[in-house]
Design a protein around this motif. Structure first.
Motif, short mmCIF file in Angstrom:
data_model
loop_
_atom_site.label_atom_id
_atom_site.label_comp_id
_atom_site.label_asym_id
_atom_site.label_seq_id
_atom_site.Cartn_x
_atom_site.Cartn_y
_atom_site.Cartn_z
N TYR A 1 0.82 -1.21 0.00
CA TYR A 1 0.00 0.00 0.00
C TYR A 1 0.85 1.27 0.00
CZ TYR A 1 -3.61 3.33 1.48
OH TYR A 1 -4.46 4.42 1.55
N PHE A 2 1.96 1.24 0.74
CA PHE A 2 2.78 2.43 0.87
C PHE A 2 3.76 2.61 -0.30
CE2 PHE A 2 1.94 1.17 5.38
CZ PHE A 2 1.14 2.25 5.72
N ASP A 3 3.95 1.56 -1.09
CA ASP A 3 4.95 1.60 -2.16
C ASP A 3 4.62 2.67 -3.18
OD1 ASP A 3 5.70 -0.60 -0.73
OD2 ASP A 3 5.58 -2.03 -2.39
N GLY A 4 5.59 3.51 -3.47
CA GLY A 4 5.39 4.55 -4.47
C GLY A 4 4.66 5.78 -3.97
N THR A 5 4.36 5.85 -2.68
CA THR A 5 3.65 7.02 -2.13
C THR A 5 4.65 8.08 -1.66
OG1 THR A 5 3.54 6.09 0.11
CG2 THR A 5 1.73 5.57 -1.39
N LYS A 6 4.20 9.33 -1.70
CA LYS A 6 5.05 10.44 -1.30
C LYS A 6 4.72 10.88 0.13
CE LYS A 6 5.63 12.40 -5.94
NZ LYS A 6 5.43 13.60 -6.79
N CYS A 7 5.76 11.26 0.86
CA CYS A 7 5.54 11.89 2.17
C CYS A 7 5.16 13.34 1.86
CB CYS A 7 6.79 11.81 3.02
SG CYS A 7 7.21 10.11 3.51
N HIS A 8 3.93 13.70 2.19
CA HIS A 8 3.33 14.91 1.65
C HIS A 8 3.46 16.15 2.51
CE1 HIS A 8 0.32 12.99 4.24
NE2 HIS A 8 -0.15 14.20 4.46
N ARG A 9 3.98 16.01 3.71
CA ARG A 9 3.95 17.14 4.64
C ARG A 9 5.19 17.15 5.53
NH1 ARG A 9 -0.93 18.08 9.03
NH2 ARG A 9 -0.23 20.07 9.87
N LEU A 10 5.82 18.30 5.62
CA LEU A 10 6.97 18.49 6.50
C LEU A 10 6.75 19.76 7.30
CD1 LEU A 10 9.97 17.72 7.27
CD2 LEU A 10 10.66 19.33 5.47
N THR A 11 6.96 19.69 8.61
CA THR A 11 6.87 20.89 9.46
C THR A 11 8.24 21.15 10.06
OG1 THR A 11 6.19 19.62 11.41
CG2 THR A 11 4.45 20.45 9.97
N THR A 12 8.62 22.42 10.09
CA THR A 12 9.97 22.77 10.51
C THR A 12 10.02 23.89 11.55
OG1 THR A 12 10.18 24.35 8.67
CG2 THR A 12 10.93 22.09 8.26
N GLN A 13 8.85 24.34 12.02
CA GLN A 13 8.81 25.39 13.02
C GLN A 13 7.82 25.03 14.12
OE1 GLN A 13 7.96 29.13 11.06
NE2 GLN A 13 9.99 29.27 10.18
N GLY A 14 8.30 24.91 15.33
CA GLY A 14 7.42 24.57 16.46
C GLY A 14 7.09 23.10 16.54
N LEU A 15 6.81 22.51 15.40
CA LEU A 15 6.49 21.10 15.28
C LEU A 15 7.42 20.52 14.22
CD1 LEU A 15 4.43 18.87 16.11
CD2 LEU A 15 3.04 19.61 14.18
N ASP B 1 17.93 14.96 7.79
CA ASP B 1 18.57 15.43 6.56
C ASP B 1 17.51 15.91 5.56
OD1 ASP B 1 21.08 14.91 7.54
OD2 ASP B 1 21.31 12.99 6.51
N ILE B 2 16.37 15.22 5.51
CA ILE B 2 15.27 15.66 4.65
C ILE B 2 14.78 17.04 5.10
CG2 ILE B 2 12.85 15.21 4.04
CD1 ILE B 2 13.56 12.18 4.28
N ALA B 3 14.68 17.21 6.41
CA ALA B 3 14.16 18.47 6.95
C ALA B 3 15.10 19.64 6.71
CB ALA B 3 13.90 18.31 8.45
N LYS B 4 16.39 19.37 6.61
CA LYS B 4 17.36 20.45 6.40
C LYS B 4 17.09 21.23 5.12
CE LYS B 4 21.22 18.43 9.00
NZ LYS B 4 22.57 17.79 8.89
N ALA B 5 16.53 20.55 4.13
CA ALA B 5 16.22 21.21 2.86
C ALA B 5 14.96 22.06 2.95
CB ALA B 5 16.08 20.17 1.75
N GLY B 6 14.19 21.92 4.03
CA GLY B 6 12.99 22.71 4.24
C GLY B 6 11.83 22.26 3.36
N THR B 7 10.85 23.13 3.24
CA THR B 7 9.68 22.83 2.42
C THR B 7 9.80 23.49 1.06
OG1 THR B 7 8.50 24.71 3.39
CG2 THR B 7 8.17 22.55 4.42
N GLY B 8 8.98 23.02 0.12
CA GLY B 8 8.99 23.56 -1.22
C GLY B 8 8.20 24.84 -1.33
N ALA B 9 7.89 25.22 -2.55
CA ALA B 9 7.21 26.48 -2.81
C ALA B 9 5.84 26.55 -2.15
CB ALA B 9 7.08 26.71 -4.31
#
Length: 229
Positions: free
Chosen positions: A97-111, A206-214
Motif C-alpha cells: 500500500y505504501f509503495d510509491g507514495t510520497k511523504c506529503h507534509r513536512l513541518t519545521t517550526q514549532g512542530l 537530513d530531509i528536513a534540512k532542505a525545508g519545504t517547497g514552494a
C-alpha cells in the motif's frame, strides 16, 4: 501549534485545532477479547486495500524498514501498547500500500515531523477503513506533559524518534503516520506505535534540512516510499 489532521491538506495554525471527525465503534484488544475492529470509512479509499484481520497474528514482526529515495528508516513497533495499529500498518505494508507514495507534509517550526502514508499526497487520503485510538493514560513515552489553559487538553512532548498515527479526530486512524525528527509538542491524542532507529532519525533530519517547497507544505527534497518490509 500545528495539529496533525489526516483530512486537512493544509496546515492549521490554531492552537490544538483538531477536527471533530466521525468516531467509530472500536474494540481494544484484551486478554479476553483479542479482536481489532476496522469499520469502513466514510471517505473513499485513496488506494484500494484489504482490511487487516480482526484476529491478531501470532507472528507479527517487531520491526520493519521504511525504504525511501532519501534513505532507510527502520521502525521498531510497540505492539504491546498499540496492537491494532501495528496490525494495520503491517497489513498495509504487506499489500504494498505504501509503495510509491510520497511523504506529503513536512513541518519545521514549532512542530518537527514528516507526515507520510497518503497515496493521494493531498493529506486527505486513506485506505477506506478507520480504527480506534490506542492511547496510553499518562504515557511515559510522551513526557513532559502540561495542560493547555485554553483547550484543557494535555500537551505532551513527542520525543525525537517517535512514530505515531495522524488522524482527523477521535478514532479516525487510517494509513497516515508521522515521524518525529525533533522533540515536538502535541496533544496526547495521537497513537504512538513505534520508534525510529538513530540512523532513521538522521535520514529524516537530513530531509528536513532542505525545508519545504514552494507550497510551504511538502518537503523541498521530495520523499517517496519505495517499500515497507
Amino acid at each position: 501549534m500545528i495539529s496533525l489532521r489526516r483530512l486537512a491538506p493544509l496546515f492549521l495554525t490554531a492552537l490544538l485545532a483538531l477536527a471533530a471527525g466521525c468516531g467509530s465503534d472500536t474494540t481494544t484488544p484484551t486478554a479476553t477479547n483479542p479482536q481489532c475492529d476496522y469499520p469502513t470509512s466514510t471517505q473513499p479509499a485513496a488506494k484500494q486495500a484489504q482490511k487487516p484481520p480482526g484476529d491478531l497474528p501470532q507472528d507479527e514482526p517487531t520491526e520493519e524498514t521504511i525504504a525511501t529515495n532519501r534513505g532507510d528508516v527502520k521502525v521498531s513497533f510497540d505492539a504491546d501498547k498499540a496492537p491494532c495499529t501495528v496490525n494495520s500498518f503491517v497489513s498495509l505494508a504487506k499489500q504494498g500500500y505504501f509503495d510509491g507514495t510520497k511523504c506529503h507534509r513536512l513541518t519545521t517550526q514549532g512542530l518537527f515531523v514528516l507526515q507520510c502514508g497518503d497515496p493521494s499526497a493531498t493529506g486527505s487520503g486513506g485506505p477506506g477503513y478507520e480504527f480506534g485510538d490506542e492511547l496510553v493514560d499518562q504515557d511515559p513515552r510522551l513526557q513532559p506533559c502540561q495542560t493547555d489553559p485554553g483547550s484543557g487538553q494535555d500537551v505532551c512532548t513527542y520525543t525525537t524518534g517517535t512514530v505515531a498515527m495522524a488522524n482527523a479526530g477521535p478514532d479516525t486512524n487510517g494509513s497516515q503516520f508521522f515521524l518525529v525528527y525533533k522533540d515536538s509538542p502535541l496533544p496526547a491524542a495521537y497513537t504512538v506505535f513505534g520508534r525510529m532507529s538513530a540512523a532513521g532519525v538522521k535520514v529524516v533530519q537530513d530531509i528536513a534540512k532542505a525545508g519545504t517547497g514552494a507550497d510551504g507544505v511538502a518537503p523541498a527534497a521530495p520523499v517517496t516510499i519505495t517499500s515497507v518490509k
